[in-house]
Design a protein around this motif. Structure first.
Motif, short mmCIF file in Angstrom:
data_model
loop_
_atom_site.label_atom_id
_atom_site.label_comp_id
_atom_site.label_asym_id
_atom_site.label_seq_id
_atom_site.Cartn_x
_atom_site.Cartn_y
_atom_site.Cartn_z
N GLU A 25 0.81 -1.22 0.00
CA GLU A 25 0.00 0.00 0.00
C GLU A 25 0.85 1.27 0.00
O GLU A 25 0.44 2.27 -0.59
CB GLU A 25 -0.92 -0.02 1.22
N ILE A 26 2.03 1.22 0.63
CA ILE A 26 2.85 2.44 0.68
C ILE A 26 3.31 2.85 -0.73
O ILE A 26 3.74 3.97 -0.94
CB ILE A 26 4.07 2.30 1.63
N TYR A 27 3.21 1.91 -1.68
CA TYR A 27 3.50 2.27 -3.08
C TYR A 27 2.21 2.38 -3.88
O TYR A 27 2.17 2.10 -5.08
CB TYR A 27 4.42 1.21 -3.71
N ASP A 28 1.13 2.69 -3.19
CA ASP A 28 -0.20 2.86 -3.80
C ASP A 28 -0.89 1.56 -4.19
O ASP A 28 -1.83 1.55 -4.98
CB ASP A 28 -0.15 3.79 -5.03
N GLY A 29 -0.39 0.44 -3.68
CA GLY A 29 -1.08 -0.83 -3.87
C GLY A 29 -0.82 -1.45 -5.23
O GLY A 29 -0.19 -0.85 -6.11
#
Ligand code: GAP
Length: 516
Positions: A25-29
């Motif tokens: 998620e920290i890379y937008d999933g």
């Protein structure tokens, strides 16, 4: 709350309470890939255990294996996946959105069928007690028109897909005047086939010959081990091989949260039978599997069978067990009569004999197979959707207001019980920890002493803990505690030394397995 809202809330709740997170998620999933959090993974493990014990422990003639995800690439040629594991896709030129052509048509058929059911309901309301449903269905012109339309679309779809006639599939979409839900237009591209298998390379040299696939189903790991298991386990037909494991599909339309994922988990069982006896066993497993689902107590009416219109390349009969998800009845499990397609083809492609010598008939043959195949993630979704509930609290001894509660069946709930000292002083935490240490080897327990008891109950409700054991001042005097029931919020005072027995009866998988 309508079903759309419920679904959105469920997704948000699953994230907020440690059930399911978007992957990386920290890379937008990553689209259609999800991670299970601390409670989600417990729920998943409990579901898998329920399945495994029902299959492997309760059936003397079923054993379990754990095959590798990577398999020899010839496996997927033999199974037909290289040639035929395709989805027909179509793009809308205006919205640039991609759809599965067969899904667009199935949704169109479902809409026609919905119209029929609405008309029948209207008739029921109009005629009341005197309503004759069979006669109404046979004579009402609106019902008849829509039934005929649905049948015609289904017939043309099955013909086109079975004959791999992609132009006919496109023509049917145009004839049905299906529009893109985003752009609202009928500006469709051609229909193309798209193979769903993920490819990767094995070894240090990256060339054609090093291409392998991430398995799109666990079943093939069972087929290639058929003789290994039959011989080493001295299995006699009929017998089954069960397996739980990851599968991967590059789904074109990946939506609806964990319903359709690109990486997911399957629980599959291949049941090997004498040729000619497959239909008997197909019916047997259909009944056994729906019973397994219904034993969870989530409402018998929420499950139904759906026979396949178009059979997969390996099947001579197939049906789904569907569940009433927030977005309607959809496939939860597949039951397939796979004939001798898989073993027969592996025999051909590998050059190894995959036959069984039947001591009763004195014959050797390639066994037929009936398969049960259920997705762990879809089961998780069915349990969460069925459990999620918002309600007003008007109960003595509980703080008023609203609560969100997950009414997960106790035997598969992630946390079985929480031990809570009423206050964080007067020796109650020490007593509560004593109670906890008596229980935690048998059950997944939590200990919580922070905030008011009401807030702690709410926290446990939100993660679906079926029981709270509260230690109060009376506990110090007479060695009793209260058990607070999640669903009714009733409380019951019991002796501390009786808690383990009471809990065991309520949360053990035994209570589910005994129903089968
Ligand atoms: N071996 C047969 C087989 O794989 P399937 O109907 O394609 O049959 C079986 O899949 C089950 O696997 C489905 O009923 C569903 O529960 C689950 N499943 C299939 N594709 C899935 C996906 N993309 N995401 C989550 N679950 C999936």
């Amino acid at each position: 709350m309508n079903q759309d809202e419920l679904f959105k809330k469920l997704i948000a709740h699953s994230k907020e309470y440690g059930y399911i997170f978007p992957s990386s998620e920290i890379y937008d999933g990553l689209s259609a890939v999800y991670d299970y959090g601390q409670y989600g993974s417990e729920l998943k493990n409990n579901i898998k255990r329920y399945w495994w014990e029902a299959m492997v422990r309760l059936n003397e003639n079923i054993v379990g294996i754990d095959a590798a995800i990577f398999m020899h690439p010839r496996t997927w040629e033999a199974s037909g996946h290289v040639g035929a594991f395709n989805d027909p896709l179509i793009d809308n030129k205006d919205s640039k959105k991609r759809y599965r052509a067969d899904v667009l048509l199935e949704e169109h058929i479902a809409k026609l069928e919905e119209k029929v059911e609405k008309e029948v309901e209207k008739g029921r309301r109009k005629f009341g007690e005197t309503f004759d449903e069979a006669q109404f269905r046979a004579t009402n012109p609106n019902v008849q028109r829509n039934v005929a339309k649905a049948d015609e679309v289904r017939r043309r779809m099955v013909d086109a897909l079975t004959g791999n006639d992609l132009e006919a599939v496109r023509q049917l979409i145009l004839d049905c005047e299906i529009v893109c839900p985003i752009s609202g237009t009928r500006n469709w591209t051609e229909v193309r086939q798209f193979n769903l298998m993920f490819e990767t390379k094995i070894g240090s040299v990256s060339d054609e010959s090093s291409t392998i696939y991430l398995r799109p189903e666990t079943a093939q790991g069972i087929f290639v081990n058929f003789l290994n298991v039959q011989k080493t386990g001295r299995m006699k037909i009929p017998f089954g091989i069960a397996q739980v494991g990851k599968a991967f599909r590059n789904e074109i339309v990946a939506r609806q949260f964990i319903f359709r994922m690109r990486e997911f988990e399957q629980m599959e069982m291949q049941f090997f039978v004498r040729p000619g006896e497959e239909m008997k066993w197909y019916e047997y497993w259909k009944a056994a599997r729906i019973k397994w689902h219904r034993a969870l107590g989530m409402g018998d009416e929420n499950y139904r069978y759906h026979d396949h219109d178009k059979l997969a390349h390996y099947a001579n009969a197939a049906c789904d067990i569907e569940f009433n998800f927030p977005f309607g009845f959809k496939e939860l499990e597949g039951i397939h009569s796979r004939t001798d397609f898989d073993l027969g083809n592996h025999q051909k492609f590998s050059g190894r004999k995959l036959q069984y010598f039947d001591p009763e008939t004195n014959e050797s043959y390639v066994p037929y197979v009936v398969e049960t195949s259920v997705g762990v993630d879809r089961l998780v979704l069915s349990v969460l959707a069925n459990s999620y509930c918002e309600e007003k609290v008007q109960k003595d001894g509980e703080e008023g207001g609203e609560r969100v509660v997950l009414r997960i069946p106790a035997p598969i709930a992630p946390v079985k019980l929480a031990v809570l000292p009423l206050v964080k002083k007067d020796g109650l935490p020490e007593k509560a920890r004593e109670v906890l240490s008596e229980l935690r080897c048998d059950f997944n327990c939590q200990y919580d002493e922070k905030d008011s008891i009401g807030k702690r109950y709410r926290r446990q409700d939100a993660i679906g803990t079926p029981f709270c054991i509260t230690v109060d001042h009376q506990s110090l005097e007479d060695n009793t505690v209260t058990i607070r029931y999640r669903d009714s919020m009733e409380q019951e005072r019991v002796a501390i030394n009786a808690v383990r027995g009471i809990m065991d009866e309520k949360v053990s998988l035994r209570s589910l397995l005994n129903k089968l």
